[in-house]
Design an enzyme around this catalytic site. Sequence first.
Site, mmCIF file in Angstrom:
data_model
loop_
_atom_site.group_PDB
_atom_site.id
_atom_site.type_symbol
_atom_site.label_atom_id
_atom_site.label_comp_id
_atom_site.label_asym_id
_atom_site.label_seq_id
_atom_site.Cartn_x
_atom_site.Cartn_y
_atom_site.Cartn_z
ATOM 1 N N TYR A 1 0.816 -1.214 0.000
ATOM 2 C CA TYR A 1 0.000 0.000 0.000
ATOM 3 C C TYR A 1 0.855 1.272 0.000
ATOM 4 O O TYR A 1 0.321 2.369 0.086
ATOM 5 C CB TYR A 1 -0.931 0.018 1.212
ATOM 6 N N LYS B 1 3.806 -14.097 5.611
ATOM 7 C CA LYS B 1 3.962 -15.125 4.571
ATOM 8 C C LYS B 1 5.463 -15.281 4.320
ATOM 9 O O LYS B 1 5.960 -15.185 3.187
ATOM 10 C CB LYS B 1 3.197 -14.686 3.304
ATOM 11 N N ASP C 1 -2.342 -17.464 4.995
ATOM 12 C CA ASP C 1 -3.405 -18.326 4.432
ATOM 13 C C ASP C 1 -3.971 -19.248 5.511
ATOM 14 O O ASP C 1 -5.183 -19.470 5.591
ATOM 15 C CB ASP C 1 -2.912 -19.109 3.202
ATOM 16 N N ASP D 1 -5.710 -5.679 5.973
ATOM 17 C CA ASP D 1 -6.894 -5.186 5.263
ATOM 18 C C ASP D 1 -7.845 -6.345 4.994
ATOM 19 O O ASP D 1 -9.047 -6.275 5.254
ATOM 20 C CB ASP D 1 -6.421 -4.535 3.944
#
Length: 330
Positions: A123, A170, A202, A226
């Site tokens: 972002y 991740k 995940d 988000d």
Amino acid sequence: MYDVTLIPGDGIGPEVSQAMVKVVEATAVEINWEVVEAGAAVIDEYGTPLPEYVIDSIKKNKIAIKGPITTPVGKGFKSVNVTLRQTLDLYVNLRPVKSFKGIKSRYEDIDLVIVRENTEDLYAGIEHKIGNFAGESIKLITKPACERIVEFAFKYAKDNNRKKVTGVHKANIMKISDGLFLNTFREVAQDKGIAFDDLIVDAAAMNLVINPEKYDVMVMPNLYGDILSDLCAGLVGGLGIIPGANIGKDVAIFEAVHGSAPDIAGQNKANPTAIIQSAIMMLRYLGEQEKALQIENALSQVFEKGEVLTQDLGGSATTTQFVDEIIKYL
Ligand code: NAI
């Protein structure tokens, strides 16, 4: 008397903001609302969706509350929300997710908090075209940003008597960027005296759907925050419920998580709970614990009774009727 910048926003923003002001004022807390407009509606006049006077007002008052602002998708001006967060260095996005008795959901007793890094990651807005056939967005993760967000998560956990902090990442795939986040998380966590663990994003998405009650405070980079915070909103009744705060060193902007909902704008149908809950967070930030609790209790009673609910929650009440019902309990 507190001076608070109020950005009503667009779409359902003005309706829910007005509802919030009515509820807050019913507690007799003294707030001087400095109303400033931002978004597409001001572009013609000021040449930008975020005029300087909006930033100046927030810098002066150090506290703001805002309704949603429409952002064009895939084109047009940069998100006002993202610009505000970057300009004012509001590095924390705090989203408590709590069940209310009476709101239909597959889960009960959820009480977790998402702490999302708010200034960098994908972002940061560092992206460009590569000829006509590719686009590249840079995922920027820095150690100082990781340190301060993880520090905040542990401080929040301590101050709010939370039991565990989970770092989400991740790092198995993005070993350098998310690896830096994970390593920093582990370093900072060491001497905090609070249990901690970490989880791949995940797996976090799946676990939050299967066993959300296992989680307490979760801290993560911007993009995962988000996505997972909307997932978590879905666990407790949807986007109309969840509040949020963007917090920096000495400035904070409180806001609903949902967008401007153009499909129901101007119809007196919007659920103002999210921005009312954001106002509860704001009152706590201002040290008005008692007023915050009054509104929280009133909301709980309205939901538990379940007679006056907006359409998104299966009821048929208008925004105005819902607000009047909350005020009855104040
Ligand atoms: P959205 O959150 O506006 O709407 C998604 C769905 O949820 C719609 O069906 C809407 O009617 C419903 N909904 C949302 N808030 C509700 C409420 N308070 N009460 C009842 N129903 C509600 O998301 P969408 O449609 O993806 O985005 C619309 C615009 O809002 C876009 O331009 C987006 O960029 C912007 N947006 C702005 C945000 C902000 O200013 N903080 C956050 C998210 C989106």
